[in-house]
Design an enzyme around this catalytic site. Structure first.
Site, PDB file in Angstrom:
ATOM      1  N   LYS A 117       6.745  -9.920  -1.591  1.00 11.23           N
ATOM      2  CA  LYS A 117       5.544 -10.654  -1.190  1.00 11.23           C
ATOM      3  C   LYS A 117       5.870 -12.026  -0.625  1.00 11.23           C
ATOM      4  O   LYS A 117       5.173 -12.514   0.253  1.00 11.23           O
ATOM      5  CB  LYS A 117       4.549 -10.765  -2.345  1.00 11.23           C
ATOM      6  CG  LYS A 117       3.809  -9.462  -2.615  1.00 11.23           C
ATOM      7  CD  LYS A 117       2.491  -9.680  -3.325  1.00 11.23           C
ATOM      8  CE  LYS A 117       1.820  -8.341  -3.606  1.00 11.23           C
ATOM      9  NZ  LYS A 117       0.649  -8.443  -4.481  1.00 11.23           N
ATOM     10  N   LYS A 199       3.906   5.313   2.867  1.00 13.82           N
ATOM     11  CA  LYS A 199       2.841   5.639   1.932  1.00 13.82           C
ATOM     12  C   LYS A 199       1.505   5.056   2.396  1.00 13.82           C
ATOM     13  O   LYS A 199       1.473   3.959   2.940  1.00 13.82           O
ATOM     14  CB  LYS A 199       3.174   5.061   0.555  1.00 13.82           C
ATOM     15  CG  LYS A 199       3.216   6.093  -0.544  1.00 13.82           C
ATOM     16  CD  LYS A 199       3.644   5.479  -1.852  1.00 13.82           C
ATOM     17  CE  LYS A 199       2.484   4.868  -2.616  1.00 13.82           C
ATOM     18  NZ  LYS A 199       2.868   4.344  -3.924  1.00 13.82           N
ATOM     19  N   LYS A 202      -3.924   0.551   0.874  1.00  8.44           N
ATOM     20  CA  LYS A 202      -5.212  -0.036   1.255  1.00  8.44           C
ATOM     21  C   LYS A 202      -5.060  -1.292   2.097  1.00  8.44           C
ATOM     22  O   LYS A 202      -5.978  -1.680   2.802  1.00  8.44           O
ATOM     23  CB  LYS A 202      -6.084  -0.304   0.023  1.00  8.44           C
ATOM     24  CG  LYS A 202      -5.511  -1.295  -0.949  1.00  8.44           C
ATOM     25  CD  LYS A 202      -6.393  -1.422  -2.194  1.00  8.44           C
ATOM     26  CE  LYS A 202      -5.666  -2.236  -3.245  1.00  8.44           C
ATOM     27  NZ  LYS A 202      -6.333  -2.315  -4.517  1.00  8.44           N
TER      28      LYS A 202
END
Ligand code: TRP
Length: 334
Positions: A117, A199, A202
């Site tokens: 991140k 994958k 969202k």
């Protein structure tokens, strides 16, 4: 009752950072629904975790309520499980602070999610992002949870949680239950329709590749029609055909048919025909969820009632644990 075995405690959390997709329903949520009859379940919407990356206030508010409606529409029964918002139970932040003081800088900087991140958002590598797994440990330890259903990407955070629990227990006296991860057997992994080697997620940029639980029938069919497929024309499940394999997986989920059955059913038929069938099957499969979700989402009063009750129930347990912790570390108790 004396002699009666206490039910084991399950806790899990999801971030309100976007609409959920079909993988959440067939993966995490399906398991969450199953646990509720056997275990004491705490399912929390982790808004405090969500703000470790920038969120638009209106969206965060909306996504939080969306998630509450999603849980219930997926089959989680608020009379059976405790559904609550993390920020409604202030003990999470309170215990997180204490645990921060027992966590090494090195332990947090080793976390792969933190490294990922901070690379993804280099302009906002904040202290909250760094301490994210400590807050997660607080979520878990407050409820003396036995089992934590999480995806494989959260295993490292759970390992830290276990270490923190053991560290505190050893320094003072047994205080926290040391939780076990519950990594579900890998069910069907669902890939992005536009990028079938990645994958479905969202927060993915390729939005056309994500099948949201709230997509309309037209959107579902359109996304399936436009899904990236592989060269050739055979409907066959194979590593060399990630696009078609992904569609076969989706068809399997929607119809319950086995891979072999599907390959037979579509032998000698083309991609176009197959995509049409997949789209229609998915529309039918998602319909009950979508209808229930729409009803629930229109009843904000009801959602607030559920969340209020969930937070009240959660707080009773959370306060008890936090008081124990405060006492042991030497805070003056009034
Ligand atoms: N970090 C988890 C995720 O992103 C969400 C989460 C927060 C969680 N607190 C938790 C999961 C406690 C399990 C238990 O998936």
């Amino acid at each position: 009752m004396e002699g009666e075995q206490k039910r084991k405690v399950i806790l899990s959390g999801m971030q309100p950072t976007g609409g959920l997709h079909i993988g959440h329903l067939t993966g995490a949520l399906r398991n969450w629904v199953e646990f509720q009859s056997e275990f004491e379940c705490y399912y929390t919407i982790v808004d405090l975790h969500a703000i470790t990356v920038r969120q638009e206030p209106a969206k965060l508010r909306q996504w939080t309520l969306d998630l509450a409606a999603t849980f219930i529409a997926a089959g989680i029964n608020p009379e059976q499980a405790h559904i609550f918002v993390q920020s409604h139970v202030p003990e999470h932040t309170q215990l997180a602070w204490v645990l921060n003081c027992f966590t090494g800088m090195g332990e947090c900087s080793r976390m792969t999610q933190f490294k990922d991140k901070s690379q993804k958002y280099p302009e906002n590598v904040n202290v909250g992002l760094f301490a994210y797994p400590v807050l997660m440990a607080a979520d878990i330890l407050l409820y003396q949870a036995d089992l934590i259903p999480v995806g494989a990407d959260q295993k490292q955070h759970l390992e830290l949680t276990r270490n923190l629990a053991e560290r505190f227990n050893n320094l003072y006296s047994p205080t926290f239950k040391v939780p076990e991860p519950y990594i579900p057997k890998i069910g069907a992994k669902i890939m992005n329709l536009q990028n079938p080697t990645k994958k479905m997620s969202k927060t993915d940029e390729a939005q056309l590749g994500v099948l949201y639980l709230t997509d309309t029938p037209e959107q579902i069919k359109n996304k399936i029609n436009r899904a990236v497929t592989d060269s050739g024309s055979e409907i066959k499940f194979s590593d060399t055909k990630p696009g078609i394999s992904n569609l076969i997986t989706l068809y399997h989920i929607a119809t319950g048919k086995s891979i072999e059955q599907i390959e037979q059913e579509f032998a000698g038929r083309g991609y176009g025909e197959f995509k049409k069938a997949v789209g229609e099957a998915l529309v039918e499969f998602l319909e009950p969820f979508r209808n229930r979700y729409k009803e629930l989402r229109a009843e904000e009063g009801y959602l607030f009632d559920v969340l209020r009750k969930g937070a009240e129930q959660a707080r009773v347990v959370a306060q008890k644990t936090l008081r124990k912790v405060y006492k042991k570390i030497g805070f003056v108790m009034l």
